[in-house]
Structure formats: structure tokens, C-alpha cells
Motif scaffolding. Structure first.
Motif, short mmCIF file in Angstrom:
data_model
loop_
_atom_site.label_atom_id
_atom_site.label_comp_id
_atom_site.label_asym_id
_atom_site.label_seq_id
_atom_site.Cartn_x
_atom_site.Cartn_y
_atom_site.Cartn_z
N LEU A 165 -39.96 40.85 45.10
CA LEU A 165 -40.87 39.57 45.13
C LEU A 165 -41.20 39.14 46.34
O LEU A 165 -42.36 38.62 46.82
N GLN A 166 -40.04 38.80 47.23
CA GLN A 166 -39.83 38.21 48.37
C GLN A 166 -40.97 39.06 49.46
O GLN A 166 -41.66 38.41 50.16
N ASP A 167 -40.75 40.19 49.29
CA ASP A 167 -41.59 41.35 50.10
C ASP A 167 -42.89 41.21 49.84
O ASP A 167 -43.99 41.20 50.76
N ILE A 168 -43.22 41.11 48.60
CA ILE A 168 -44.70 40.94 48.04
C ILE A 168 -45.16 39.61 48.76
O ILE A 168 -46.40 39.49 49.07
N LEU A 169 -44.30 38.59 48.58
CA LEU A 169 -44.93 37.18 48.90
C LEU A 169 -45.01 37.16 50.29
O LEU A 169 -45.97 36.57 50.70
N ARG A 170 -44.36 37.96 51.14
CA ARG A 170 -44.75 37.88 52.65
C ARG A 170 -45.92 38.40 52.74
O ARG A 170 -46.77 38.15 53.70
N TYR A 171 -46.24 39.45 52.02
CA TYR A 171 -47.76 40.11 52.27
C TYR A 171 -48.79 39.33 51.62
O TYR A 171 -49.70 39.01 52.51
N HIS A 173 -48.61 35.87 51.65
CA HIS A 173 -48.75 34.82 52.61
C HIS A 173 -49.47 35.49 53.99
O HIS A 173 -50.25 34.48 54.52
N ARG A 174 -49.29 36.67 54.42
CA ARG A 174 -50.11 37.22 55.33
C ARG A 174 -51.55 36.91 55.14
O ARG A 174 -52.51 36.90 56.02
N ILE A 175 -51.89 37.48 54.11
CA ILE A 175 -53.60 37.50 53.63
C ILE A 175 -53.93 36.24 53.31
O ILE A 175 -55.17 36.01 53.10
N GLY A 176 -53.11 35.19 53.05
CA GLY A 176 -53.68 33.92 53.01
C GLY A 176 -53.53 33.43 51.40
O GLY A 176 -54.16 32.53 50.97
N LEU A 177 -53.20 34.29 50.57
CA LEU A 177 -53.46 34.12 48.99
C LEU A 177 -52.37 33.01 48.52
O LEU A 177 -52.63 32.12 48.08
N VAL A 178 -51.19 32.83 48.96
CA VAL A 178 -50.29 31.81 48.92
C VAL A 178 -49.60 31.50 50.34
O VAL A 178 -49.96 32.06 51.31
N VAL A 179 -48.78 30.42 50.34
CA VAL A 179 -48.10 30.02 51.61
C VAL A 179 -46.67 29.91 51.05
O VAL A 179 -46.23 29.15 50.14
N TRP A 180 -45.84 30.64 51.72
CA TRP A 180 -44.37 30.52 51.67
C TRP A 180 -43.79 30.48 53.02
O TRP A 180 -43.71 31.38 53.75
N TYR A 181 -43.04 29.17 53.28
CA TYR A 181 -42.38 29.07 54.34
C TYR A 181 -41.05 29.51 54.48
O TYR A 181 -40.05 28.85 54.24
N GLU A 182 -40.67 30.76 54.10
CA GLU A 182 -39.31 31.31 54.15
C GLU A 182 -38.44 31.02 55.41
O GLU A 182 -36.94 30.83 55.17
N GLU A 183 -39.03 30.62 56.42
CA GLU A 183 -38.18 30.49 57.89
C GLU A 183 -37.64 29.03 57.68
O GLU A 183 -36.91 28.58 58.61
N ILE A 184 -38.24 28.09 56.74
CA ILE A 184 -37.72 26.60 56.87
C ILE A 184 -36.87 26.47 55.52
O ILE A 184 -37.27 26.75 54.64
N GLN A 185 -35.77 25.96 55.91
CA GLN A 185 -34.60 26.12 55.05
C GLN A 185 -34.91 25.04 53.90
O GLN A 185 -34.81 25.64 52.62
N HIS A 186 -35.46 24.01 54.12
CA HIS A 186 -35.79 22.98 52.84
C HIS A 186 -37.16 23.73 52.04
O HIS A 186 -37.41 23.07 51.10
#
Length: 218
Positions: A165-171, A173-186
Motif C-alpha cells: 500500500l505504501q508503494d502504491i501511495l507513493r505512486y 502521491h506522484r500523480i497527484g491523486l492523494v497527498v502523503w507526506y511520508e518523510e514528515i514524522q508527524h
């Protein structure tokens, strides 16, 4: 400028605030400024590299030299500026069509032809369904683990794991469908299924004269 073979499409907004002649003049001016900026960058990098190569102890600067050479090799492709009136849906559709035309250009994007596993499309469709459901809050924020449990309720996604799921969310996020700030701890455990909500929030918080407006409050 730090990403190899970047493609940049400049977009000029607020066309409705300009006369037709001004739009052409401003478009030409912006493209000229970009060209000058890139030329200056290239010249500065070459100057820094020459200085390092001509130093008395060049071996001490190998890391810096390699970094500069890497930056020098990052070529930018600047496309022609698109001027739009954001209040006119026709202009938005024109911008969308222009972006799609460029994205499908294999000369600009050699890796554009890429086959995704079916599960990517299945998760994308399921997330779109969740985002549009009545139970979804306007802010569109959802806990990552809760999102996984919601997706797992779909029969064909029952075996979906967190890592996939995380791999899919990265994809997504890149195409702009969702936003997931995985690099921000909070925020790494929060997925924004409604990116437009974030845009609205940023428009309220990050705007011209904000500091002056806040200082004017007693």
C-alpha cells in the motif's frame, strides 16, 4: 534543477487581469528571464568547476567537484509558457490538454510507456470511491492503517499489505491523486485523500501581505 533531465512547463495565471498585448509581452519576458537564468547557472557552475580544478590542492576538493559536475549534467527542458485565466474552465481544460500532450511525448519522457500491476489500478479506484463516499469528511484526512483496513474490505484487495500500500501511495502521491507526506514524522501516518482541501488551506495561510494583515490585528 537538481533532478536529471527535468521537464518544466511554466504556467502564467491571471490572464484576465491583462490586456491581450500584455499577455504576449509578459510571456516573452518570462521565457527570456528563464533562458537568462539557465545561462547564468551554467556559467556559474563552469566557473566553480574551473576554480576547483585550478586550485593548488585539487584532491582535497574531489567531493565538491563531483557534486558540481553532477549538477552540471542535470539538463532542464523548458517548454513554452502556457497563459491561462483560472476563472475560465476552458482555459483549465486547455492547460490540462497541453500537459497531457507533453506527458505522452516519448521524446520528453522516454519511460512514459510503463505497465503498472493491476493492483495499483484497483487500489486507485477503491481510494477514489472512498474519497467520494458520504462518510468521508470534507478534509479528506485518513489514518494510513484505517485506510488499509477499508481497502482490505474489498474482496480483491483482501491480501493487500501495508508495504505494498505504501508503494502504491507513493505512486498516487506522484500523480497527484492523494497527498502523503511520508518523510514528515508527524504526518507519515496520515493520507490526504482530498488534495484540494490542502490547497484551500494553503491559500488561506500562505498569501500576499499575510504578515502585514496579522500585524494589523490589535
Amino acid at each position: 534543477m537538481r533532478v536529471p533531465n527535468s521537464v518544466v512547463l511554466p504556467v502564467g495565471t491571471h490572464v484576465d487581469c491583462c490586456q491581450e498585448r500584455e499577455v504576449a509581452e509578459k510571456t516573452h519576458d518570462i521565457m527570456a528571464r528563464i533562458t537568462a537564468m539557465l545561462a547564468e547557472r551554467k556559467s556559474n557552475l563552469a566557473h566553480f568547476i574551473d576554480n576547483l580544478e585550478g586550485s593548488e590542492e585539487p584532491k582535497f576538493y574531489v567531493d565538491q567537484w563531483e557534486k558540481l559536475k553532477e549538477m552540471e549534467s542535470c539538463m532542464l527542458t523548458i517548454l513554452n509558457l502556457v497563459a491561462v485565466n483560472c476563472t475560465d474552465h476552458r482555459d483549465i481544460r486547455k492547460l490540462e490538454a497541453t500537459i497531457l500532450k507533453h506527458v505522452k511525448n516519448e521524446e520528453l519522457f522516454p519511460e512514459v510507456v510503463r505497465v503498472l500491476p493491476p493492483v495499483y489500478r484497483q487500489v486507485e479506484a477503491a481510494i477514489v470511491g472512498i474519497a467520494r463516499s458520504e462518510e468521508m469528511a470534507d478534509h479528506g484526512m485518513m489514518d494510513l492503517q484505517y485506510l488499509l483496513s477499508k481497502l482490505s474490505q474489498h474482496k480483491h484487495l483482501a491480501s493487500l499489505g501495508r508495504e505494498l500500500l505504501q508503494d502504491i501511495l507513493r505512486y498516487l502521491h506522484r500523480i497527484g491523486l492523494v497527498v502523503w507526506y511520508e518523510e514528515i514524522q508527524h504526518l507519515e501516518s496520515t493520507v490526504f485523500l482530498q488534495p484540494t482541501f490542502l490547497i484551500t488551506m494553503f491559500k488561506l495561510l500562505v498569501r500576499h501581505h499575510l504578515v502585514q494583515q496579522l500585524e494589523s490585528i490589535s
